[in-house]
Design an enzyme around this catalytic site. Structure first.
Site: not given
Ligand code: GLC
Length: 561
Positions: A57, A59, A65, A242, A302
């Site tokens: 962190d 700030n 951040d 994601d 992912e």
């Molecule tokens: C992915 C991310 C997770 C998030 C989800 C929705 O699985 O890693 O943290 O909640 O997507 O975006």
């Protein structure tokens, strides 16, 4: 075997992998030829996941951040990783801590400014670290201007076409299908119609504040291409995509026959929700965009899939570069289970010419010290798992804090829990906050240098983490931090480690023994009893003290042959 450890594989310390000047970011034809001939840095990179809220962190508001991360970059360089992945730092109402994006081209004030991002990137590059950023294409925040437009627009309008809306008769209470949200509850929420009666439904595979985009809509596809270009132009080295398997839903949105819908659970191979074939066209297009920029830009998916073969489809040579290997994370502590995951993963990725991307922990899963049994046993196993992971062919992703041996925090007070899963599950599932507790940097009491003294971090930090802090472990040669640094240094220097192949050797019960040529053998003992080591020249590194030529239970060792 291929020699990916040649010096060009990673930017030498201090060299700038991608210049920050926009006009210099685009590839020329000769750059493209040069790039495709060279070694690809991601094939065996060690990437450090930085969960932005919880790293440092800058700030003093109790939330991590970008300036905080920047101030700690020398720590990451000294740890010995090749790159960092930043979780979403974009403008967001933070319902899902940034995975609900309201503006994909700006930084949320909680995390800093665009200038802070540029400064972080420049400094990381100066230190020889690449930077991967998250892109969240499955859904936006409900505060995104597109969703706000959709709400203001009439049913059936083009503004609503960007999302997944379905009309329904006001007196019909049933949602359009039986899908449920990954966070609990139905995957559909209903708007109020113009007459004040129940109106259209919209789809959200996650929280209601995260409406799913309609990827069959051209405008959506174009917008994300522009978002990629925006960050590539600023110099980002790549993206973590994601929910990469979620963008398309089966035509007609049929009911699912599986009771569970979260992709990390079994039983979704035939799912109408995840892994539709159309998604691969998107990644082919994204690959062209990435390749049109200078400096080996990449993307990692992912993608939760039914198995390694489905996963390998995401990393075909004209698609994304990497996909997280979650079967490694999901495997129980067992030599047989590990062996099966290793064999299946290597076989699947080698079919498409990609490398595997090993991962033990992330901001979405309980920390592996705790998964492996917790306490000193869990830590022993976690250290052994790290040596095994770093000895496997391919790339590895580390999750912040695993280098300190942090456990899952399982006793966060209920009133502190923030993950939307807690509320959406009707307060039955505590969610993922336990692996997101901020990093202890120094000192004997919370916030342990994560934030300014006297500041309350956004999640409470355990009272007994002083011994786990970076400062406490820094100079202790036996600490987990020192162990990670040694392992990463050897991995970087040893010609056998990184990209390539492995050879299985004969192994005692509950043990894995494999060779990486030239000259390295890794032994992992998942059992409780000591095992005799094979003949060797020298011990390079052991996860726990050796007893002569015997490796104790729950330990691993790298041997020079
Ligand atoms: C992915 C991310 C997770 C998030 C989800 C929705 O699985 O890693 O943290 O909640 O997507 O975006």
């Amino acid at each position: 075997m291929s020699d990916a450890r040649e010096p060009s594989a990673n930017p030498p310390r201090g060299e700038n992998p991608a210049s920050g000047r926009r006009s210099e970011q685009r590839n020329t034809a000769s750059d493209a030829r040069e790039q495709s001939a060279g070694t690809k840095w991601w094939r065996d990179a060690v990437v450090y996941e930085t969960y932005v809220r919880s790293f440092a962190d800058g700030n003093g508001d109790g939330v991590g951040d970008l300036p905080g991360i920047r101030s700690r970059l020398p720590y990451l360089r000294d740890l010995g990783v090749d790159a960092l992945w930043l979780t979403p730092f974009y403008t967001s109402p933070m319902v899902d801590h940034g995975y609900d994006v309201a503006d994909y081209r700006d930084v949320d004030p909680l995390f800093g400014t665009l200038e802070d991002f540029d400064a972080l990137l420049t400094e990381a590059h100066r230190l020889g670290l690449r930077v991967i950023i998250d892109v969240v294409p499955n859904h936006t925040s409900s505060r995104h201007p597109w969703f706000q437009d959709a709400l203001a627009a009439a049913a059936g309008s083009s503004a609503r076409e960007r999302y997944v809306f379905r009309a329904a008769a006001p007196d019909d209470p049933a949602p359009p299908n039986n899908w449920t949200s990954a966070f609990g509850g139905p995957a559909w929420s209903r708007l109020e119609g113009p007459d004040g009666r129940p109106g259209d439904w919209y789809l959200h595979l996650f929280a209601p504040e995260q409406p799913d985009l309609n990827w069959r809509n051209t405008e959506v596809r174009r917008e994300f291409e522009e978002i990629l270009r925006f960050w590539l132009d600023r110099g980002a080295d790549g993206f973590r995509v994601d929910v990469a398997m979620g963008l398309f839903k089966a035509q007609g949105l049929p009911d699912t026959t599986h009771p569970v819908h979260h992709p990390s659970q079994e039983g979704f191979r035939e799912s109408p929700i995840w892994g539709q074939p159309e998604v691969h066209d998107i990644y082919r297009r994204w690959r062209q965009i990435l390749d049109s920029f200078r400096g080996q830009r990449m993307a990692v998916a992912e993608a939760w899939t039914a198995g390694p073969e489905d996963l390998a489809r995401y990393v075909r040579s004209d698609e994304l570069h990497q996909a997280f290997n979650f079967s490694w994370l999901k495997a129980p502590w067992s030599a047989a289970a590990f062996r099966e995951v290793i064999d299946d993963s290597l076989a699947a990725t080698s079919l498409v010419g990609a490398t595997t991307t090993w991962v033990l922990s992330s901001h979405d899963a309980p920390r592996h010290v705790t998964r492996y049994g917790g306490g000193s046993l869990g830590l022993r196993r976690a250290r052994a798992a790290l040596l095994t992971t770093l000895a496997l062919p391919g790339s590895a992703y580390l999750y912040q804090g695993e280098e300190l041996g942090l456990p899952e925090v399982t006793d966060l007070p209920e009133e502190a829990l923030q993950d939307p899963i807690w509320r959406r599950s009707g307060y039955t599932q505590r969610g993922r906050d336990g692996c997101r507790v901020p990093i202890p940097w120094s000192g004997a009491r919370p916030p342990y240098g994560f934030s300014l003294d006297g500041t309350r971090p956004w999640l409470p930090m355990p009272e007994d983490w002083g011994e786990l802090s970076v400062a406490a472990q820094d100079r202790d040669p036996d600490s987990t931090l020192s162990f990670y640094r040694r392992a990463l240094r050897i991995r970087r220097e040893h010609p056998a480690l990184g990209d390539g192949t492995l050879r299985w050797l004969e192994a005692p019960k509950d043990t894995l023994v494999f060779a990486r040529d030239p000259g390295l053998v890794c032994v992992l003992n998942c059992g409780e009893n000591p095992v005799r080591l094979p003949d060797h020249r020298r011990v390079l590194l052991a996860s726990s003290p050796l007893d002569g030529d015997r490796l104790s239970g729950n330990g691993a060792v790298w041997l020079a042959m």
